[in-house]
Scaffold this motif. Structure first.
Motif, short mmCIF file in Angstrom:
data_model
loop_
_atom_site.label_atom_id
_atom_site.label_comp_id
_atom_site.label_asym_id
_atom_site.label_seq_id
_atom_site.Cartn_x
_atom_site.Cartn_y
_atom_site.Cartn_z
N GLY A 132 0.86 -1.30 -0.09
CA GLY A 132 -0.23 -0.44 -0.16
C GLY A 132 0.51 1.22 0.18
N PHE A 133 0.16 2.61 -0.33
CA PHE A 133 0.97 3.76 -0.12
C PHE A 133 0.08 4.22 1.16
CE2 PHE A 133 0.78 2.62 -4.74
CZ PHE A 133 2.06 2.84 -4.84
N PHE A 134 1.51 5.18 1.93
CA PHE A 134 1.53 5.96 3.14
C PHE A 134 0.87 7.80 2.50
CE2 PHE A 134 1.88 8.59 6.69
CZ PHE A 134 1.63 8.01 7.56
N PHE A 135 -0.49 7.95 2.94
CA PHE A 135 -0.50 9.36 2.49
C PHE A 135 -0.72 10.20 3.15
CE2 PHE A 135 -4.10 7.87 2.77
CZ PHE A 135 -5.37 8.29 3.29
N VAL A 136 -0.08 11.74 3.22
CA VAL A 136 -0.67 13.01 3.21
C VAL A 136 -2.55 13.52 3.28
CG1 VAL A 136 -0.74 14.42 5.26
CG2 VAL A 136 0.54 12.80 5.58
N PHE A 137 -2.86 13.75 3.52
CA PHE A 137 -4.19 14.64 2.83
C PHE A 137 -4.33 15.88 3.44
CE2 PHE A 137 -8.37 15.87 1.55
CZ PHE A 137 -8.00 16.69 0.24
N GLU A 173 3.64 8.87 0.17
CA GLU A 173 5.35 8.13 -0.15
C GLU A 173 5.14 6.53 -0.78
OE1 GLU A 173 7.02 8.37 4.33
OE2 GLU A 173 5.23 7.01 4.04
N TYR A 174 5.94 6.97 -2.01
CA TYR A 174 5.93 6.06 -3.55
C TYR A 174 7.68 5.71 -3.66
CZ TYR A 174 5.03 5.37 -7.85
OH TYR A 174 5.06 5.13 -9.81
N PRO A 175 7.27 4.72 -4.37
CA PRO A 175 6.40 3.16 -4.39
C PRO A 175 6.33 2.58 -3.32
CG PRO A 175 8.79 3.24 -6.03
CD PRO A 175 9.17 4.45 -4.77
N VAL A 176 6.19 1.54 -3.25
CA VAL A 176 5.75 0.89 -2.49
C VAL A 176 7.08 0.51 -1.16
CG1 VAL A 176 5.86 -1.69 -1.24
CG2 VAL A 176 3.63 -0.85 -2.76
N GLY A 177 7.61 0.63 -0.48
CA GLY A 177 8.62 0.44 0.68
C GLY A 177 9.22 1.48 1.10
N GLU A 215 6.45 1.14 -14.94
CA GLU A 215 5.11 0.73 -15.26
C GLU A 215 4.40 -0.10 -13.47
OE1 GLU A 215 6.86 0.40 -17.26
OE2 GLU A 215 6.41 0.95 -18.78
N GLU A 216 4.86 -0.56 -13.34
CA GLU A 216 4.35 -1.58 -12.06
C GLU A 216 3.35 -0.55 -10.53
OE1 GLU A 216 5.70 -3.91 -8.55
OE2 GLU A 216 6.06 -5.23 -10.26
N PRO A 217 4.56 0.22 -10.70
CA PRO A 217 4.03 1.07 -9.30
C PRO A 217 3.26 2.39 -9.76
CG PRO A 217 6.70 1.44 -10.10
CD PRO A 217 6.03 0.61 -10.26
#
Length: 440
Positions: free
Chosen positions: A7-12, A72-76, A90-92
């Motif tokens: 998944g992706f952690f985010f701040v909005f 926070e991109y990509p995964v990891g 392409e994958e991320p």
């Protein structure tokens, strides 16, 4: 995403002021660096940057114009869970499309204009993500309306640095302080390695042809590794040298995020801010994750262009032109003082890209960017300089040029992280991207 372990952690943060039906996405680069850096030190509502004793409200935060989403991109990377598996962009990008549609469904958001932005290695992320959104053919959730990249890793950027570094030293040695013999040696090697001739042949407006592939064998001929020679010798002149903002001098500035190098030092005895337990709890971040500003690798192919394990073609070859042609609202900008990604290297990349049927800019950038402080009032707030007579005018802060859907901006007195180093200029860039103004 379909896989719950990724998944992706985010701040909005929604816009301060009247609501707008748009979302601006921000990625940091690396590859492997957290976009919480952008949130916390560049264009977020709260700013705690290098050398600041405490956080403060950022008067030039992008949330004063638009709804902001830092991912926070990509995964990891950062708090984003999952192991790195990508061998290309392409994958991320496909994973991000899934995430972003889920994000909109959960928060009941649709029919928004979408702007994709970022800096550094995100010069690759941004066009690939925007292109993946365009592929959805779904304007309800993916109405890509523009893109912005700062100091981007486009073109053969490491080779372009070698080609472009001598003119940079010639122009800015007043802040770098190399002696005459070293500068003369660089000039000699610049000619011997063919870099001066390359610039003479291909830094043209309009371009005089497609640039040949750059295979600079600096391993076989280490004398031609001019950029590394500059980087290594800079510390001999200035032990506090910072490749991202070369005009900084000693002492080293403190960094609450713990920049992972000798450029900036962390607060003694304290963990990086986002690795504090109280901060993780407040942000609903996973307590078991050991947060670092930059990690990696995030691409796992063997080698790949520039050695990052990322096998995707350069964005210039397809995805970036497509985004320009689909939106006619793309901004590429470089900080004039950035030694990590050189301005002339970025311009060489643009001059090797075809969009809307033509190669490169047809006319050399020459229009000044003049910033008058009242031009960037927001939310009924005027930011005063604190000095009598200086509130109405900042001055010429760069050069702009627009052709066929692409805006170029060179930002004076800025290094790599433009929203951090020249926030007024970056605020103006965002105004243009969102269609609030017609020129910078």
């Amino acid at each position: 995403m379909s896989d719950d372990s990724r998944g992706f952690f985010f701040v909005f943060q929604p816009r301060v002021g009247e609501p707008v039906k748009e979302i601006t996405i921000w990625f940091n680069g690396g590859p492997g660096c957290s976009s919480l850096e952008g949130f916390f030190q560049e264009n977020g509502r709260i700013q705690w940057s290098w050398g600041q004793y405490s956080p403060q409200i950022n008067p030039y935060s992008w949330v004063n114009l638009t709804n902001m989403l830092w991912v926070e991109y990509p995964v990891g990377v950062g708090f984003s869970p999952g192991n790195a598996t990508a061998i290309d962009e392409e994958e991320p990008a496909a994973e991000f499309v899934q995430f972003f549609k889920n994000f909109q469904n959960i928060f009941n958001i649709s029919n928004h204009n979408i702007y994709v932005t970022g800096e550094s290695y995100a010069g690759r992320y941004v066009p690939y993500v925007a292109n993946a959104m365009l592929d959805q053919n779904d304007t309800k959730h993916f109405n890509v309306s523009g893109a912005l990249v700062y100091d981007p890793c486009i073109g053969s950027f490491e080779y372009a640095n070698a080609i472009s570094v001598y003119p940079f030293i010639e122009q800015y040695n007043n802040i770098l302080g190399f002696n005459k013999s070293f500068v003369s040696l660089l000039a000699q090697r610049d000619k011997q390695c063919g870099y001066a001739q390359f610039r003479q042949d291909y830094m043209h407006f309009p371009p005089n042809g497609t640039q040949p592939p750059l295979y600079l064998n600096t391993t076989a001929d280490p004398d031609c590794d001019l950029w590394d020679a500059v980087y290594d010798n800079a510390y001999g002149v200035n032990p506090c040298f910072n490749v991202y903002e070369p005009n900084l001098q000693c002492p080293l500035l403190s960094d609450p995020l713990g920049f992972p190098s000798d450029l900036i030092y962390s607060y003694p005895g304290l963990p990086p801010y986002f690795n504090r337990t109280d901060v993780k709890k407040a942000m609903h971040a996973p307590l078991t994750t050991d947060w670092e500003l930059c990690t990696g690798p995030v691409f796992v192919a063997d080698g790949g262009p520039e050695g990052y394990g990322d096998l995707s073609p350069d964005p210039l070859q397809g995805v970036l032109p497509r985004v320009i042609e689909a939106t006619n609202r793309v901004l590429i900008s470089n900080g004039a003082l950035d030694l990590e990604v050189l301005t002339n290297g970025t311009m060489l990349a643009i001059q090797n890209m075809t969009w809307h049927g033509k190669l490169g800019f047809q006319t050399a950038p020459a229009t000044p960017i003049v910033i008058k402080i009242p031009d960037i009032q927001y939310a009924d707030v005027f930011v005063s300089s604190g000095f009598d007579g200086l509130d109405a005018y900042q001055g010429v802060m760069g050069v702009q040029h627009y052709e066929r859907g692409l805006m170029w901006a060179e930002t004076y007195l800025s290094g790599h992280m433009q929203p951090q180093f020249q926030p007024r200029s970056s605020f103006r860039h965002l105004q243009w991207l969102l269609g609030r103004i017609d020129a910078l």
